[in-house]
Design an enzyme around this catalytic site. Sequence first.
Site, mmCIF file in Angstrom:
data_model
loop_
_atom_site.group_PDB
_atom_site.id
_atom_site.type_symbol
_atom_site.label_atom_id
_atom_site.label_comp_id
_atom_site.label_asym_id
_atom_site.label_seq_id
_atom_site.Cartn_x
_atom_site.Cartn_y
_atom_site.Cartn_z
ATOM 1 N N ASN A 105 0.801 -1.227 0.000
ATOM 2 C CA ASN A 105 0.000 0.000 0.000
ATOM 3 C C ASN A 105 0.833 1.276 0.000
ATOM 4 O O ASN A 105 0.325 2.354 0.301
ATOM 5 C CB ASN A 105 -0.941 0.000 1.207
ATOM 6 C CG ASN A 105 -1.926 -1.146 1.163
ATOM 7 O OD1 ASN A 105 -2.268 -1.635 0.091
ATOM 8 N ND2 ASN A 105 -2.380 -1.592 2.331
ATOM 9 N N ASN A 138 -4.681 -5.480 3.828
ATOM 10 C CA ASN A 138 -5.454 -4.644 4.758
ATOM 11 C C ASN A 138 -6.667 -3.959 4.127
ATOM 12 O O ASN A 138 -6.949 -2.797 4.420
ATOM 13 C CB ASN A 138 -4.533 -3.606 5.426
ATOM 14 C CG ASN A 138 -3.456 -4.275 6.256
ATOM 15 O OD1 ASN A 138 -3.674 -5.343 6.820
ATOM 16 N ND2 ASN A 138 -2.285 -3.669 6.320
ATOM 17 N N SER A 193 5.830 -7.348 8.361
ATOM 18 C CA SER A 193 4.776 -6.596 7.685
ATOM 19 C C SER A 193 3.807 -7.553 7.002
ATOM 20 O O SER A 193 4.139 -8.710 6.703
ATOM 21 C CB SER A 193 5.383 -5.656 6.647
ATOM 22 O OG SER A 193 5.888 -6.395 5.544
ATOM 23 N N THR A 194 2.605 -7.058 6.740
ATOM 24 C CA THR A 194 1.610 -7.856 6.019
ATOM 25 C C THR A 194 2.125 -8.212 4.635
ATOM 26 O O THR A 194 1.887 -9.319 4.135
ATOM 27 C CB THR A 194 0.289 -7.080 5.899
ATOM 28 O OG1 THR A 194 -0.171 -6.740 7.210
ATOM 29 C CG2 THR A 194 -0.775 -7.913 5.199
ATOM 30 N N GLY A 195 2.857 -7.295 4.015
ATOM 31 C CA GLY A 195 3.362 -7.534 2.672
ATOM 32 C C GLY A 195 4.289 -8.727 2.589
ATOM 33 O O GLY A 195 4.143 -9.589 1.715
ATOM 34 N N TRP A 217 7.723 0.110 -0.605
ATOM 35 C CA TRP A 217 8.687 1.228 -0.537
ATOM 36 C C TRP A 217 8.390 2.005 0.738
ATOM 37 O O TRP A 217 7.421 2.746 0.808
ATOM 38 C CB TRP A 217 8.555 2.118 -1.773
ATOM 39 C CG TRP A 217 9.430 3.343 -1.750
ATOM 40 C CD1 TRP A 217 9.042 4.631 -1.467
ATOM 41 C CD2 TRP A 217 10.829 3.415 -2.025
ATOM 42 N NE1 TRP A 217 10.113 5.489 -1.544
ATOM 43 C CE2 TRP A 217 11.229 4.760 -1.886
ATOM 44 C CE3 TRP A 217 11.795 2.452 -2.358
ATOM 45 C CZ2 TRP A 217 12.541 5.177 -2.082
ATOM 46 C CZ3 TRP A 217 13.103 2.869 -2.556
ATOM 47 C CH2 TRP A 217 13.468 4.213 -2.427
ATOM 48 N N TYR A 244 2.342 7.950 3.056
ATOM 49 C CA TYR A 244 2.684 6.599 3.500
ATOM 50 C C TYR A 244 1.882 5.569 2.706
ATOM 51 O O TYR A 244 2.423 4.564 2.249
ATOM 52 C CB TYR A 244 2.405 6.473 4.997
ATOM 53 C CG TYR A 244 2.786 5.136 5.586
ATOM 54 C CD1 TYR A 244 4.089 4.646 5.465
ATOM 55 C CD2 TYR A 244 1.856 4.362 6.282
ATOM 56 C CE1 TYR A 244 4.450 3.430 6.007
ATOM 57 C CE2 TYR A 244 2.210 3.143 6.834
ATOM 58 C CZ TYR A 244 3.502 2.679 6.691
ATOM 59 O OH TYR A 244 3.852 1.469 7.219
ATOM 60 N N HIS A 245 0.567 5.790 2.552
ATOM 61 C CA HIS A 245 -0.298 4.923 1.752
ATOM 62 C C HIS A 245 -0.718 5.638 0.473
ATOM 63 O O HIS A 245 -0.900 6.856 0.477
ATOM 64 C CB HIS A 245 -1.570 4.538 2.523
ATOM 65 C CG HIS A 245 -1.316 3.775 3.778
ATOM 66 N ND1 HIS A 245 -1.722 4.222 5.022
ATOM 67 C CD2 HIS A 245 -0.711 2.579 3.988
ATOM 68 C CE1 HIS A 245 -1.373 3.340 5.941
ATOM 69 N NE2 HIS A 245 -0.757 2.339 5.343
ATOM 70 N N HIS A 297 7.595 -2.620 13.253
ATOM 71 C CA HIS A 297 8.157 -3.199 12.036
ATOM 72 C C HIS A 297 9.583 -2.728 11.786
ATOM 73 O O HIS A 297 10.040 -1.750 12.376
ATOM 74 C CB HIS A 297 7.293 -2.825 10.830
ATOM 75 C CG HIS A 297 5.884 -3.313 10.923
ATOM 76 N ND1 HIS A 297 5.565 -4.645 11.078
ATOM 77 C CD2 HIS A 297 4.698 -2.648 10.872
ATOM 78 C CE1 HIS A 297 4.248 -4.775 11.114
ATOM 79 N NE2 HIS A 297 3.698 -3.582 11.008
#
Length: 380
Positions: free
Chosen positions: A167, A190, A300-302, A322, A336-337, A354
């Site tokens: 995101n 998310n 992280s979720t990623g 990134w 950020y997103h 994180h």
Amino acid sequence: MRNCKMARVASVLGLVMLSVALLILSLISYVSLKKENIFTTPKYASPGAPRMYMFHAGFRSQFALKFLDPSFVPITNSLTQELQEKPSKWKFNRTAFLHQRQEILQHVDVIKNFSLTKNSVRIGQLMHYDYSSHKYVFSISNNFRSLLPDVSPIMNKHYNICAVVGNSGILTGSQCGQEIDKSDFVFRCNFAPTEAFQRDVGRKTNLTTFNPSILEKYYNNLLTIQDRNNFFLSLKKLDGAILWIPAFFFHTSATVTRTLVDFFVEHRGQLKVQLAWPGNIMQHVNRYWKNKHLSPKRLSTGILMYTLASAICEEIHLYGFWPFGFDPNTREDLPYHYYDKKGTKFTTKWQESHQLPAEFQLLYRMHGEGLTKLTLSHCA
């Protein structure tokens, strides 16, 4: 006479303080160039450029402004060139990827741990939480068990090219939507919105994660009819996609999880979304990445989605990974997103849990080795 002397002393002190400040800033930029950074050895067009380049590129990042850690910040001319050339030069290393898949599967049975199933739990069973004290428990209710799939939703599923879409604000203006939608399977994180951002992030969604806290943040815990309608309409857009709900990360999710369960029972048969409720998967996932020298409080979720994708995808492409507050292509500030409101400042709250720069460093290295394709440039 005395006043003149005092004025001269004050002037000299001011110059000394200014010189010291400039010296400190120069040292920061100089050290950053000497330290091994996350990209490549920088090459600059002209003498004297490194120092000023560091100030202009590095200090644009809110991350740098707050922490003054130059090892994560410098965006060099050589990286800009690399971003322009790599998409055409990148080559998939299938042998290395298959080796990594085997390593992951030695630590994580992804298919089994992807979701609890009706046969894997019993009514009244007490579940613990991955990131909370062992004293906290969640009792499996009849309603909860009834929402579990009969078998893992990814059992016997295989896809050629998968996109894992983070995101990050780097997706803003990227025009990567069409490229993402061409993927055979698209992972999103998310419950991120796509409708107003399709040109950059695409519209296709085969799986999206749903942290229970999203219900509190965006849907007011479903306290009003309007909140419930909004949530229902958001879910309806998924149209057959998997909603992956990590309910057993933190004990603070317990109340929200029960609210979710009640909602899905109430609307049983009205939504096409496939529910997946992972159990205690993180202890296994963490063990693998710890072997790769990555051990934050929380992954992280990623990178978690990358781990899952490795079991069912033959090739994985990453977008929106990134963790910095500036665009490496344009030098412009980034949110950020990608879906943050215009003018929203880059946040560093993630730093509490994180290690996003360290994760990025690892993913960038994996990209260089041909394990995964990490897209940092614009797609069109």
